[in-house]
Design a protein around this motif. Sequence first.
Motif, PDB file in Angstrom:
ATOM      1  N   VAL A   1       0.823  -1.211   0.000  1.00  0.00           N
ATOM      2  CA  VAL A   1       0.000   0.000   0.000  1.00  0.00           C
ATOM      3  C   VAL A   1       0.861   1.267   0.000  1.00  0.00           C
ATOM      4  N   GLY A   2       2.181   1.117  -0.019  1.00  0.00           N
ATOM      5  CA  GLY A   2       3.024   2.302  -0.065  1.00  0.00           C
ATOM      6  C   GLY A   2       4.495   1.947  -0.153  1.00  0.00           C
ATOM      7  N   ARG A   3       5.295   2.956  -0.477  1.00  0.00           N
ATOM      8  CA  ARG A   3       6.745   2.789  -0.541  1.00  0.00           C
ATOM      9  C   ARG A   3       7.412   4.121  -0.224  1.00  0.00           C
ATOM     10  N   ILE A   4       8.665   4.076   0.204  1.00  0.00           N
ATOM     11  CA  ILE A   4       9.453   5.281   0.471  1.00  0.00           C
ATOM     12  C   ILE A   4      10.918   4.892   0.503  1.00  0.00           C
ATOM     13  N   ALA A   5      11.789   5.865   0.273  1.00  0.00           N
ATOM     14  CA  ALA A   5      13.233   5.659   0.421  1.00  0.00           C
ATOM     15  C   ALA A   5      13.781   6.719   1.363  1.00  0.00           C
ATOM     16  N   ALA A   6      14.717   6.333   2.196  1.00  0.00           N
ATOM     17  CA  ALA A   6      15.481   7.260   3.028  1.00  0.00           C
ATOM     18  C   ALA A   6      16.852   7.419   2.375  1.00  0.00           C
ATOM     19  N   ILE A   7      17.305   8.663   2.243  1.00  0.00           N
ATOM     20  CA  ILE A   7      18.515   8.938   1.466  1.00  0.00           C
ATOM     21  C   ILE A   7      19.448   9.836   2.253  1.00  0.00           C
ATOM     22  N   LEU A   8      20.705   9.472   2.278  1.00  0.00           N
ATOM     23  CA  LEU A   8      21.741  10.269   2.937  1.00  0.00           C
ATOM     24  C   LEU A   8      22.782  10.627   1.873  1.00  0.00           C
ATOM     25  N   ASP A   9      22.776  11.901   1.480  1.00  0.00           N
ATOM     26  CA  ASP A   9      23.655  12.389   0.425  1.00  0.00           C
ATOM     27  C   ASP A   9      24.862  13.066   1.072  1.00  0.00           C
ATOM     28  N   HIS A  10      25.959  12.342   1.139  1.00  0.00           N
ATOM     29  CA  HIS A  10      27.147  12.870   1.810  1.00  0.00           C
ATOM     30  C   HIS A  10      27.744  14.051   1.050  1.00  0.00           C
ATOM     31  N   ARG A  11      27.564  14.070  -0.259  1.00  0.00           N
ATOM     32  CA  ARG A  11      28.057  15.208  -1.046  1.00  0.00           C
ATOM     33  C   ARG A  11      27.325  16.490  -0.623  1.00  0.00           C
ATOM     34  N   TYR A  12      26.015  16.385  -0.419  1.00  0.00           N
ATOM     35  CA  TYR A  12      25.234  17.545   0.021  1.00  0.00           C
ATOM     36  C   TYR A  12      25.703  18.020   1.389  1.00  0.00           C
ATOM     37  N   ILE A  13      25.839  17.099   2.319  1.00  0.00           N
ATOM     38  CA  ILE A  13      26.241  17.454   3.687  1.00  0.00           C
ATOM     39  C   ILE A  13      27.592  18.166   3.682  1.00  0.00           C
ATOM     40  N   ARG A  14      28.498  17.656   2.885  1.00  0.00           N
ATOM     41  CA  ARG A  14      29.838  18.255   2.813  1.00  0.00           C
ATOM     42  C   ARG A  14      29.790  19.635   2.161  1.00  0.00           C
ATOM     43  N   HIS A  15      28.988  19.761   1.099  1.00  0.00           N
ATOM     44  CA  HIS A  15      28.953  21.017   0.348  1.00  0.00           C
ATOM     45  C   HIS A  15      28.189  22.105   1.085  1.00  0.00           C
ATOM     46  N   ARG A  16      27.026  21.762   1.667  1.00  0.00           N
ATOM     47  CA  ARG A  16      26.177  22.773   2.308  1.00  0.00           C
ATOM     48  C   ARG A  16      26.458  22.922   3.794  1.00  0.00           C
ATOM     49  N   GLN A  17      27.270  22.017   4.342  1.00  0.00           N
ATOM     50  CA  GLN A  17      27.565  22.059   5.782  1.00  0.00           C
ATOM     51  C   GLN A  17      26.262  22.038   6.594  1.00  0.00           C
ATOM     52  N   GLU A  18      25.369  21.139   6.196  1.00  0.00           N
ATOM     53  CA  GLU A  18      24.077  20.998   6.859  1.00  0.00           C
ATOM     54  C   GLU A  18      23.778  19.520   7.049  1.00  0.00           C
TER      55      GLU A  18
ATOM     56  N   THR B   1      -0.878   4.717   6.767  1.00  0.00           N
ATOM     57  CA  THR B   1       0.150   4.228   5.851  1.00  0.00           C
ATOM     58  C   THR B   1       1.224   5.285   5.636  1.00  0.00           C
ATOM     59  N   ALA B   2       0.791   6.509   5.366  1.00  0.00           N
ATOM     60  CA  ALA B   2       1.743   7.598   5.152  1.00  0.00           C
ATOM     61  C   ALA B   2       2.610   7.815   6.397  1.00  0.00           C
ATOM     62  N   ALA B   3       1.986   7.744   7.569  1.00  0.00           N
ATOM     63  CA  ALA B   3       2.737   7.940   8.813  1.00  0.00           C
ATOM     64  C   ALA B   3       3.789   6.856   8.999  1.00  0.00           C
ATOM     65  N   ALA B   4       3.433   5.621   8.693  1.00  0.00           N
ATOM     66  CA  ALA B   4       4.384   4.525   8.833  1.00  0.00           C
ATOM     67  C   ALA B   4       5.562   4.698   7.876  1.00  0.00           C
ATOM     68  N   LEU B   5       5.286   5.139   6.677  1.00  0.00           N
ATOM     69  CA  LEU B   5       6.346   5.335   5.691  1.00  0.00           C
ATOM     70  C   LEU B   5       7.285   6.455   6.104  1.00  0.00           C
ATOM     71  N   VAL B   6       6.727   7.607   6.464  1.00  0.00           N
ATOM     72  CA  VAL B   6       7.554   8.745   6.863  1.00  0.00           C
ATOM     73  C   VAL B   6       8.359   8.399   8.111  1.00  0.00           C
ATOM     74  N   SER B   7       7.755   7.676   9.039  1.00  0.00           N
ATOM     75  CA  SER B   7       8.476   7.268  10.258  1.00  0.00           C
ATOM     76  C   SER B   7       9.633   6.327   9.938  1.00  0.00           C
ATOM     77  N   ALA B   8       9.409   5.413   8.997  1.00  0.00           N
ATOM     78  CA  ALA B   8      10.485   4.490   8.619  1.00  0.00           C
ATOM     79  C   ALA B   8      11.692   5.253   8.079  1.00  0.00           C
ATOM     80  N   ALA B   9      11.421   6.259   7.223  1.00  0.00           N
ATOM     81  CA  ALA B   9      12.515   7.039   6.644  1.00  0.00           C
ATOM     82  C   ALA B   9      13.191   7.904   7.703  1.00  0.00           C
ATOM     83  N   SER B  10      12.400   8.602   8.523  1.00  0.00           N
ATOM     84  CA  SER B  10      12.992   9.490   9.526  1.00  0.00           C
ATOM     85  C   SER B  10      13.755   8.703  10.586  1.00  0.00           C
ATOM     86  N   ASP B  11      13.229   7.551  10.986  1.00  0.00           N
ATOM     87  CA  ASP B  11      13.934   6.729  11.981  1.00  0.00           C
ATOM     88  C   ASP B  11      15.288   6.270  11.454  1.00  0.00           C
TER      89      ASP B  11
END
Length: 365
Positions: free
Chosen positions: A63-80, A96-106
């Motif tokens: 019933v849903g999908r999501i990806a959690a992404i960690l872009d190290h290039r962004y962190i290094r470039h923007r210092q954020e 469903t939306a809450a479970a997906l967003v929680s999975a990514a944020s966790d």
Amino acid sequence: MRVTGWRDKREFVEFPYRLYRHDSFWVPPLRIQQRRMFDTHRHPFYREAEMERFLAVRQGRTVGRIAAILDHRYIRHRQEQAGWFGFLETVDDVETAAALVSAASDWLVRRGIRLMRGPMNPSTNYECAMLVEGFDSPPYVMMPYNPPYYPRLMEGLGLRKAKDLYAYHTTATEINVAQAERVAEYASARGVRVRPVRLKEIKAEIERFFQVYNSAWNNNWGFVPMSRAEMEYLAEEIKPVLDPNLALLAEVGEKVAGCALALPDINQALRHARGRLFPLGLFKILYHRRRIRRMRVVILGVLEEFRAAGVAAALYAALFRHGLRAGYREGEFSWILEDNVMMNRSLEALGARRYKTYRIYEWKG
């Protein structure tokens, strides 16, 4: 549930085709391109990024999908210290939306990241943001689409607007070509020359695009420099639909001052293939490609030292000339940051109207 084996990976790709099967505005992407996007071993984006994918399953049905992404290039470039959620698709259900967003944020919190933005698919250099206004027409090439209930779900979960992105539309009868030509003449008198890319020197031309792109957009909100490998990868992806007359470089003397890229709206042909090249999808794409009458201005950037010289107008004027000559009758300019006042005013002065708004949401833990 976390995506692990090949069945999960296939389901992650296939779910949107079921979710949107009755939506006449959704354009099914080619499955082969989707699989390439998620290939963390081969796609150059993942050389400096991590991604974890999740599926929401209820009673044995996705019933849903999501990806959690960690872009190290962004962190290094923007210092954020920020991470992304992306590739979000869900049924109209807040749990469903809450479970997906929680999975990514966790997943991000476990890595020390408490600021999450999205959708990024997988960064601002690719498809990004969520459609919040303008649900009455299909997206142009390389632009996202989602049902109208998505923003309601995000805001109901407490996600807030981080930034809005605008898309402008125009037609052959509405665009103010004369206005662009007048400024282009001013630029020409000051030594600005616009030319199409030279296919015989394509590697060198890609390098010129690469240098302008990473410099001209450097101070833009959310921007992360594209790696050379990513630029080359994307060039290969768009090569089959590229019109060399719509890939332009602006030069002042021996210096490259700006670049522009417009693409035929291949979505007009892709929608007939239903995501598959075989057995008949390729023939349908080739047949309907001949009828494409829309183009999207994907990139138009000018180096800071040349921004007062009329370079942007010269690039626009050249795009208009080549586009009209090639038979394109409609066009989209996207996307433009909401606070890029100069670009927004310029497009309005050229006769374009803002017709879609996309939003990047933010969550703070």
